[in-house]
Design an enzyme around this catalytic site. Structure first.
Site, PDB file in Angstrom:
ATOM      1  N   ASP A  43     -22.755  -3.696  18.172  1.00  0.00           N
ATOM      2  CA  ASP A  43     -21.763  -4.120  17.182  1.00  0.00           C
ATOM      3  C   ASP A  43     -21.918  -3.323  15.891  1.00  0.00           C
ATOM      4  OD1 ASP A  43     -19.936  -6.693  16.238  1.00  0.00           O
ATOM      5  OD2 ASP A  43     -21.225  -5.945  14.637  1.00  0.00           O
ATOM      6  N   TYR A  48     -19.834  -0.435   7.541  1.00  0.00           N
ATOM      7  CA  TYR A  48     -21.284  -0.207   7.592  1.00  0.00           C
ATOM      8  C   TYR A  48     -21.653   1.256   7.333  1.00  0.00           C
ATOM      9  CZ  TYR A  48     -21.342  -4.724  10.132  1.00  0.00           C
ATOM     10  OH  TYR A  48     -21.162  -6.029  10.522  1.00  0.00           O
ATOM     11  N   LYS A  73     -15.047  -2.653  13.576  1.00  0.00           N
ATOM     12  CA  LYS A  73     -14.164  -3.535  12.814  1.00  0.00           C
ATOM     13  C   LYS A  73     -13.364  -2.761  11.764  1.00  0.00           C
ATOM     14  CE  LYS A  73     -17.996  -6.811  13.093  1.00  0.00           C
ATOM     15  NZ  LYS A  73     -19.139  -5.876  13.005  1.00  0.00           N
ATOM     16  N   HIS A 106     -11.990  -7.288  10.189  1.00  0.00           N
ATOM     17  CA  HIS A 106     -13.272  -7.706   9.614  1.00  0.00           C
ATOM     18  C   HIS A 106     -13.131  -8.949   8.721  1.00  0.00           C
ATOM     19  CE1 HIS A 106     -17.396  -5.748   8.522  1.00  0.00           C
ATOM     20  NE2 HIS A 106     -17.497  -7.054   8.560  1.00  0.00           N
TER      21      HIS A 106
END
Length: 280
Positions: A43, A48, A73, A106
Protein backbone atom coordinates in the site's frame (compact mmCIF):
# COMPACT_ATOMS: atom_id res chain seq x y z
CA UNK A 1 -2.63 -15.86 4.17
CA UNK A 2 -6.35 -15.21 4.47
CA UNK A 3 -8.01 -13.22 1.67
CA UNK A 4 -11.17 -11.14 1.72
CA UNK A 5 -13.50 -11.25 -1.28
CA UNK A 6 -14.43 -7.75 -2.39
CA UNK A 7 -17.86 -6.76 -3.68
CA UNK A 8 -16.63 -7.13 -7.29
CA UNK A 9 -15.38 -10.68 -6.71
CA UNK A 10 -11.69 -9.75 -6.55
CA UNK A 11 -9.58 -11.03 -3.65
CA UNK A 12 -7.39 -8.94 -1.37
CA UNK A 13 -4.98 -10.24 1.32
CA UNK A 14 -6.25 -9.35 4.80
CA UNK A 15 -2.73 -8.34 5.90
CA UNK A 16 -0.65 -6.00 3.78
CA UNK A 17 2.41 -3.81 4.01
CA UNK A 18 2.08 -0.06 4.60
CA UNK A 19 4.81 2.19 3.23
CA UNK A 20 4.05 5.64 4.66
CA UNK A 21 7.38 7.45 5.27
CA UNK A 22 9.36 4.63 3.57
CA UNK A 23 11.27 6.54 0.91
CA UNK A 24 14.26 6.10 -1.39
CA UNK A 25 16.57 3.15 -0.64
CA UNK A 26 14.85 2.43 2.67
CA UNK A 27 11.55 2.11 0.82
CA UNK A 28 13.04 -0.23 -1.79
CA UNK A 29 14.60 -2.49 0.85
CA UNK A 30 11.52 -2.58 3.09
CA UNK A 31 9.31 -3.69 0.18
CA UNK A 32 11.78 -6.43 -0.76
CA UNK A 33 11.91 -7.56 2.89
CA UNK A 34 8.11 -7.55 3.14
CA UNK A 35 7.66 -9.62 -0.03
CA UNK A 36 10.30 -12.11 1.12
CA UNK A 37 8.32 -12.49 4.39
CA UNK A 38 5.10 -13.38 2.59
CA UNK A 39 3.36 -10.03 2.11
CA UNK A 40 1.68 -9.66 -1.25
CA UNK A 41 -0.42 -6.51 -0.62
CA UNK A 42 1.67 -3.33 -0.86
CA UNK A 43 0.00 0.00 0.00
CA UNK A 44 1.32 3.41 -1.01
CA UNK A 45 -0.02 6.83 -2.08
CA UNK A 46 1.06 9.68 -4.33
CA UNK A 47 1.29 11.90 -1.24
CA UNK A 48 3.90 9.60 0.34
CA UNK A 49 6.41 10.59 -2.34
CA UNK A 50 7.69 7.02 -2.58
CA UNK A 51 5.86 5.41 -5.50
CA UNK A 52 9.07 5.16 -7.51
CA UNK A 53 10.88 3.42 -4.63
CA UNK A 54 7.94 1.06 -4.08
CA UNK A 55 7.91 0.17 -7.78
CA UNK A 56 11.65 -0.54 -7.69
CA UNK A 57 11.25 -2.68 -4.57
CA UNK A 58 8.56 -4.77 -6.25
CA UNK A 59 10.68 -5.17 -9.40
CA UNK A 60 13.85 -6.07 -7.48
CA UNK A 61 11.99 -8.62 -5.35
CA UNK A 62 11.57 -10.77 -8.46
CA UNK A 63 7.90 -11.46 -7.68
CA UNK A 64 5.55 -11.93 -10.63
CA UNK A 65 3.26 -8.94 -11.25
CA UNK A 66 0.15 -11.09 -10.79
CA UNK A 67 1.42 -12.25 -7.38
CA UNK A 68 1.57 -8.77 -5.86
CA UNK A 69 -1.43 -6.56 -5.00
CA UNK A 70 -0.58 -2.87 -5.38
CA UNK A 71 -2.62 0.01 -3.97
CA UNK A 72 -2.01 3.72 -4.41
CA UNK A 73 -4.13 6.79 -3.75
CA UNK A 74 -5.20 10.06 -5.34
CA UNK A 75 -4.34 13.06 -3.15
CA UNK A 76 -7.16 15.33 -2.00
CA UNK A 77 -5.80 18.43 -3.76
CA UNK A 78 -6.00 16.67 -7.14
CA UNK A 79 -9.69 15.77 -7.18
CA UNK A 80 -11.85 16.25 -10.28
CA UNK A 81 -12.43 14.36 -13.52
CA UNK A 82 -9.45 15.50 -15.64
CA UNK A 83 -7.05 15.78 -12.72
CA UNK A 84 -7.82 12.21 -11.59
CA UNK A 85 -6.87 10.78 -14.98
CA UNK A 86 -3.65 12.82 -15.12
CA UNK A 87 -2.61 11.91 -11.56
CA UNK A 88 -3.43 8.24 -12.08
CA UNK A 89 -1.10 8.05 -15.09
CA UNK A 90 1.66 9.78 -13.10
CA UNK A 91 1.30 7.23 -10.27
CA UNK A 92 1.30 4.31 -12.70
CA UNK A 93 4.45 5.63 -14.38
CA UNK A 94 6.26 6.18 -11.06
CA UNK A 95 5.34 2.65 -9.94
CA UNK A 96 6.43 1.33 -13.35
CA UNK A 97 3.31 -0.83 -13.65
CA UNK A 98 0.77 -1.50 -16.40
CA UNK A 99 -2.22 -1.56 -14.06
CA UNK A 100 -3.19 -1.09 -10.40
CA UNK A 101 -4.99 -3.60 -8.24
CA UNK A 102 -6.61 -0.87 -6.16
CA UNK A 103 -6.89 2.91 -6.54
CA UNK A 104 -8.36 5.01 -3.73
CA UNK A 105 -9.52 8.60 -3.28
CA UNK A 106 -7.24 9.47 -0.35
CA UNK A 107 -9.63 12.01 1.26
CA UNK A 108 -13.05 13.23 0.10
CA UNK A 109 -13.67 16.76 -1.07
CA UNK A 110 -15.37 18.84 1.62
CA UNK A 111 -17.31 22.09 1.92
CA UNK A 112 -14.26 23.97 3.27
CA UNK A 113 -12.24 23.32 0.13
CA UNK A 114 -14.72 22.86 -2.72
CA UNK A 115 -17.77 24.92 -3.73
CA UNK A 116 -19.64 21.71 -4.57
CA UNK A 117 -17.92 18.86 -2.76
CA UNK A 118 -20.51 16.29 -3.84
CA UNK A 119 -19.91 17.06 -7.53
CA UNK A 120 -16.13 17.02 -7.08
CA UNK A 121 -16.23 13.55 -5.50
CA UNK A 122 -18.72 12.35 -8.15
CA UNK A 123 -16.54 13.64 -11.02
CA UNK A 124 -13.45 12.04 -9.48
CA UNK A 125 -15.29 8.75 -9.10
CA UNK A 126 -16.56 8.84 -12.70
CA UNK A 127 -12.95 9.11 -13.91
CA UNK A 128 -11.98 6.16 -11.72
CA UNK A 129 -14.90 4.09 -13.03
CA UNK A 130 -13.70 4.78 -16.58
CA UNK A 131 -10.12 3.78 -15.71
CA UNK A 132 -11.47 0.56 -14.19
CA UNK A 133 -13.63 -0.14 -17.27
CA UNK A 134 -10.52 0.35 -19.43
CA UNK A 135 -8.71 -2.38 -17.47
CA UNK A 136 -6.19 -0.03 -15.84
CA UNK A 137 -7.50 -0.64 -12.30
CA UNK A 138 -8.91 -3.91 -10.92
CA UNK A 139 -10.78 -2.34 -7.98
CA UNK A 140 -11.63 1.23 -7.00
CA UNK A 141 -12.32 2.55 -3.55
CA UNK A 142 -12.12 5.43 -1.12
CA UNK A 143 -10.28 6.40 2.02
CA UNK A 144 -11.44 8.46 5.00
CA UNK A 145 -15.03 8.72 3.73
CA UNK A 146 -17.72 9.16 6.34
CA UNK A 147 -21.26 7.85 5.78
CA UNK A 148 -22.36 11.25 4.43
CA UNK A 149 -19.64 11.19 1.76
CA UNK A 150 -20.50 7.63 0.75
CA UNK A 151 -24.24 8.33 0.57
CA UNK A 152 -23.62 11.37 -1.64
CA UNK A 153 -21.39 9.26 -3.91
CA UNK A 154 -24.05 6.54 -4.21
CA UNK A 155 -26.38 9.05 -5.91
CA UNK A 156 -24.23 9.07 -9.07
CA UNK A 157 -21.93 6.05 -8.79
CA UNK A 158 -22.27 3.11 -11.17
CA UNK A 159 -19.73 1.15 -9.12
CA UNK A 160 -19.97 0.83 -5.32
CA UNK A 161 -16.53 1.40 -3.72
CA UNK A 162 -14.78 -1.90 -3.02
CA UNK A 163 -12.98 -0.53 0.04
CA UNK A 164 -13.04 2.34 2.52
CA UNK A 165 -9.63 2.73 4.17
CA UNK A 166 -10.08 4.49 7.52
CA UNK A 167 -8.34 5.10 10.82
CA UNK A 168 -9.08 1.93 12.79
CA UNK A 169 -7.21 0.80 15.89
CA UNK A 170 -7.81 -0.04 19.55
CA UNK A 171 -9.12 3.15 21.13
CA UNK A 172 -10.57 4.53 17.88
CA UNK A 173 -12.29 2.15 15.51
CA UNK A 174 -15.30 4.06 14.16
CA UNK A 175 -17.74 1.23 14.86
CA UNK A 176 -20.83 2.87 13.32
CA UNK A 177 -19.01 3.71 10.10
CA UNK A 178 -17.63 0.15 9.90
CA UNK A 179 -21.12 -1.31 10.34
CA UNK A 180 -22.48 1.01 7.64
CA UNK A 181 -19.71 0.01 5.20
CA UNK A 182 -20.26 -3.70 5.84
CA UNK A 183 -24.02 -3.32 5.21
CA UNK A 184 -23.17 -1.70 1.88
CA UNK A 185 -20.71 -4.56 1.12
CA UNK A 186 -17.76 -2.15 1.25
CA UNK A 187 -14.68 -3.77 2.81
CA UNK A 188 -12.94 -1.79 5.55
CA UNK A 189 -9.17 -1.33 5.65
CA UNK A 190 -7.30 0.00 8.68
CA UNK A 191 -4.65 2.68 8.70
CA UNK A 192 -2.66 3.60 11.84
CA UNK A 193 -3.39 0.13 13.31
CA UNK A 194 -1.07 0.69 16.28
CA UNK A 195 -2.58 4.05 17.29
CA UNK A 196 0.62 5.99 16.62
CA UNK A 197 2.41 3.84 19.22
CA UNK A 198 -0.07 4.49 22.03
CA UNK A 199 -1.08 0.82 22.21
CA UNK A 200 2.31 -0.13 23.66
CA UNK A 201 1.51 1.74 26.89
CA UNK A 202 -1.84 0.02 27.43
CA UNK A 203 -2.02 -2.45 30.33
CA UNK A 204 -4.99 -4.44 28.95
CA UNK A 205 -3.17 -5.06 25.68
CA UNK A 206 0.06 -5.95 27.50
CA UNK A 207 -1.78 -8.49 29.64
CA UNK A 208 -3.44 -10.15 26.61
CA UNK A 209 -0.09 -10.19 24.79
CA UNK A 210 1.60 -11.93 27.73
CA UNK A 211 -1.14 -14.53 27.89
CA UNK A 212 -0.67 -15.44 24.21
CA UNK A 213 3.11 -15.04 24.28
CA UNK A 214 2.78 -12.47 21.49
CA UNK A 215 3.72 -8.80 21.11
CA UNK A 216 1.24 -5.99 21.72
CA UNK A 217 1.38 -5.14 18.02
CA UNK A 218 0.45 -8.73 17.10
CA UNK A 219 -2.54 -8.57 19.48
CA UNK A 220 -3.75 -5.30 17.89
CA UNK A 221 -3.32 -6.60 14.35
CA UNK A 222 -5.04 -9.89 15.21
CA UNK A 223 -7.95 -7.94 16.78
CA UNK A 224 -8.31 -5.97 13.54
CA UNK A 225 -8.37 -8.98 11.22
CA UNK A 226 -10.84 -10.77 13.52
CA UNK A 227 -13.14 -7.85 12.75
CA UNK A 228 -12.74 -8.87 9.07
CA UNK A 229 -10.88 -5.61 8.48
CA UNK A 230 -7.82 -5.47 6.22
CA UNK A 231 -4.71 -4.13 7.93
CA UNK A 232 -1.52 -2.59 6.51
CA UNK A 233 1.08 -2.19 9.29
CA UNK A 234 4.22 -0.28 8.31
CA UNK A 235 7.79 -0.82 9.45
CA UNK A 236 11.31 -0.68 8.08
CA UNK A 237 12.66 -3.11 10.69
CA UNK A 238 13.07 -6.64 9.27
CA UNK A 239 12.17 -8.12 12.68
CA UNK A 240 8.95 -6.08 12.93
CA UNK A 241 8.04 -6.74 9.30
CA UNK A 242 8.22 -10.49 9.96
CA UNK A 243 6.36 -10.19 13.28
CA UNK A 244 3.49 -8.16 11.83
CA UNK A 245 2.44 -10.91 9.42
CA UNK A 246 2.79 -13.73 11.98
CA UNK A 247 -0.85 -13.55 13.03
CA UNK A 248 -2.39 -16.84 11.98
CA UNK A 249 -1.26 -19.27 14.68
CA UNK A 250 -3.40 -17.86 17.51
CA UNK A 251 -6.86 -16.41 18.08
CA UNK A 252 -8.37 -13.91 20.50
CA UNK A 253 -11.43 -15.19 22.36
CA UNK A 254 -14.69 -13.23 22.54
CA UNK A 255 -13.86 -11.81 25.98
CA UNK A 256 -10.49 -10.51 24.77
CA UNK A 257 -12.10 -9.04 21.64
CA UNK A 258 -14.69 -7.29 23.81
CA UNK A 259 -12.06 -5.92 26.22
CA UNK A 260 -10.17 -4.38 23.29
CA UNK A 261 -13.40 -3.10 21.69
CA UNK A 262 -14.18 -1.20 24.89
CA UNK A 263 -10.79 0.47 25.42
CA UNK A 264 -11.08 4.24 25.95
CA UNK A 265 -10.03 6.59 23.16
CA UNK A 266 -6.31 6.63 22.49
CA UNK A 267 -4.02 7.42 19.61
CA UNK A 268 -6.60 9.29 17.50
CA UNK A 269 -4.75 11.19 14.77
CA UNK A 270 -7.05 14.21 14.97
CA UNK A 271 -7.59 14.03 11.21
CA UNK A 272 -11.18 14.27 10.00
CA UNK A 273 -12.41 14.44 6.39
CA UNK A 274 -14.50 17.60 6.83
CA UNK A 275 -11.78 19.50 8.72
CA UNK A 276 -8.80 19.44 6.41
CA UNK A 277 -6.56 21.31 6.13
CA UNK A 278 -7.07 21.81 9.88
CA UNK A 279 -6.96 19.10 12.55
CA UNK A 280 -9.21 18.84 15.61
Amino acid sequence: MKNLILNNGNKIPIVGFGTYKSTEQEGIESVKTAISNGYSLIDTASKYGNEEAIGKGIKESGVLREDVYVTTKLWRENLGYESTKIEFEKSLKRLNLDYLDLYLIHWPANAKNYDNWQKTNADTWRAMEELQAAGKIKSIGVSNFFQEHLEALFLTANVIPAINQIEFHPGYWQQELVEFCKKQKIAVESWSPLARGKVFENEVLKEIANKHNKSVSQICLRWIIQHDVIVIPKSTSPKRIAENIDLFNFELNSLEMDLINKLPEMGFSGELPNNWPDRV
